[in-house]
Enzyme design. Sequence first.
Site, mmCIF file in Angstrom:
data_model
loop_
_atom_site.group_PDB
_atom_site.id
_atom_site.type_symbol
_atom_site.label_atom_id
_atom_site.label_comp_id
_atom_site.label_asym_id
_atom_site.label_seq_id
_atom_site.Cartn_x
_atom_site.Cartn_y
_atom_site.Cartn_z
ATOM 1 N N HIS A 19 0.871 -1.202 0.000
ATOM 2 C CA HIS A 19 0.000 0.000 0.000
ATOM 3 C C HIS A 19 0.898 1.238 0.000
ATOM 4 C CE1 HIS A 19 -3.822 2.170 1.464
ATOM 5 N NE2 HIS A 19 -2.908 3.117 1.270
ATOM 6 N N HIS A 21 1.552 5.368 -1.700
ATOM 7 C CA HIS A 21 1.181 6.551 -2.502
ATOM 8 C C HIS A 21 2.444 7.153 -3.094
ATOM 9 C CE1 HIS A 21 -2.917 6.683 -0.799
ATOM 10 N NE2 HIS A 21 -2.320 6.165 0.254
ATOM 11 N N LYS A 105 -9.328 -0.262 -5.730
ATOM 12 C CA LYS A 105 -9.380 0.357 -4.403
ATOM 13 C C LYS A 105 -10.732 1.014 -4.177
ATOM 14 C CE LYS A 105 -7.795 2.040 -0.501
ATOM 15 N NZ LYS A 105 -6.789 3.068 -0.281
ATOM 16 N N HIS A 142 -10.580 1.116 1.821
ATOM 17 C CA HIS A 142 -10.309 2.109 2.860
ATOM 18 C C HIS A 142 -11.486 1.990 3.816
ATOM 19 C CE1 HIS A 142 -8.680 5.991 4.440
ATOM 20 N NE2 HIS A 142 -9.861 5.932 5.026
ATOM 21 N N HIS A 180 -4.590 -0.609 5.739
ATOM 22 C CA HIS A 180 -4.164 0.111 6.948
ATOM 23 C C HIS A 180 -5.142 -0.058 8.107
ATOM 24 C CE1 HIS A 180 -6.805 2.912 4.944
ATOM 25 N NE2 HIS A 180 -5.879 3.419 4.164
ATOM 26 N N ASP A 253 1.519 2.567 3.577
ATOM 27 C CA ASP A 253 0.672 3.751 3.408
ATOM 28 C C ASP A 253 1.532 5.011 3.421
ATOM 29 O OD1 ASP A 253 -1.601 5.211 2.913
ATOM 30 O OD2 ASP A 253 -2.246 5.268 5.007
HETATM 31 C C1 NCD Z 1 -3.504 9.065 2.121
HETATM 32 C C2 NCD Z 1 -3.042 10.110 1.098
HETATM 33 O O1 NCD Z 1 -2.487 11.125 1.525
HETATM 34 O O2 NCD Z 1 -3.216 9.886 -0.094
HETATM 35 N N1 NCD Z 1 -3.502 9.668 3.415
HETATM 36 C C3 NCD Z 1 -3.455 9.023 4.592
HETATM 37 O O3 NCD Z 1 -3.575 9.683 5.626
HETATM 38 N N2 NCD Z 1 -3.285 7.729 4.663
HETATM 39 C C4 NCD Z 1 -4.827 8.541 1.737
HETATM 40 C C5 NCD Z 1 -5.206 7.286 2.452
HETATM 41 O O4 NCD Z 1 -4.608 6.238 2.272
HETATM 42 O O5 NCD Z 1 -6.162 7.358 3.243
HETATM 43 ZN ZN ZN Z 2 -3.205 5.091 1.708
#
Ligand code: NCD
Ligand code: ZN
Length: 355
Positions: A19, A21, A105, A142, A180, A253
């Site tokens: 996971h 970003h 997702k 999520h 998460h 995450d």
């Molecule tokens: C994530 C993001 O910034 O894209 N933020 C987070 O707090 N985890 C989005 C997500 O996974 O909820």
């Molecule tokens: Zn995330």
Amino acid sequence: MSSNSRSTDFIVRRPDDWHLHLRDGAMLKAVLPHTSAHFGRAIIMPNLVPPVVKTADAEAYRARIMAALPEGHDFEPLMTLYLTEGTDPADVELGAKYGLIKALKLYPAGATTNSDSGVRSIEAVYPVLEKMSELDVPLLVHGEVTDADIDIFDREAVFIDRVLSPIRERFPSLRIVMEHVTTEDGVNFVKGAGDRTAATITTHHLIINRNTILVGGIKPHYFCLPVAKREKHRLALRAAATSGDARFFLGTDSAPHMKSAKECACGCAGVFNASNTVNCLAHVFEQDGALDKLEAFMSLNGPAFYGLAANEARIRLFKGDDPLSYETRVSVDGDEVVVFDPGFPLFWRYEAVNA
Ligand code: NCD
Ligand code: ZN
């Protein structure tokens, strides 16, 4: 492979991140090397603006990621689609059969950063979930409801009752990953839901609880969604991660935001932990007497759930005498991203093992 008796030096398979970003543009270029230096593969979250909704979008995004990859780094991005009420099952089939799309997702609309295109009514996506079951493409959730009357600390537990349990029952063969997970309720749900349900756990949720965010002044760099909960939940996550149970695996995450967007009156949610996750995890697993389970959590359970082989490459973890010194900031476009501070010095390091 390893055992607790080998507590200062042991070899494991190279880890993956289930996971992540990566964003786009200058941010992608700045943060990607911090993942590709440590991880063989990562499940790439699709919450760009606009989101990655179609197979063609994912193909283009994958090409941008590969173009940003530093030379010599061996890394494979595993692409996902952002599930919307307009997702076409035929497009999912195309992407999955082509081998590009590894998961979809589900963001409840408004749940987190860039989730405005998310799902409002889960029934509206039942035809897509049907197709995913048939193709054995995992659904990543999520797990938070967004109703204004539900307290932010209860949103995961309520999501399990109202959304996740019904999906689990209606689509028994669908692979589902509760992303998460942050509560004991989530851990218990996963344990009781059979072997087609799993959960990712982040690095930071193993280390911080809600006091870390709020006691002694508000600490925006520990704010993420789902928000860290009270201590008993952190302990439940630690127990799940260090148990070796195949249904729990690492999803960092890691979610970079500019420092200026976090240190302000309405700071963004997201913790950037890609660069020190492996070191933090070794610390956590050692603390819990579970170094022999670290490989399962970060290198074996994830690929097994996704039906993929574990990485062939190996790393050797070892403990140094002095605290590790590492970059606590990543520069991006005249601003910077602050790296997760676990609140303790890190002694564990690692190096690649030559084949
Ligand atoms: C994530 C993001 O910034 O894209 N933020 C987070 O707090 N985890 C989005 C997500 O996974 O909820
Ligand atoms: Zn995330």
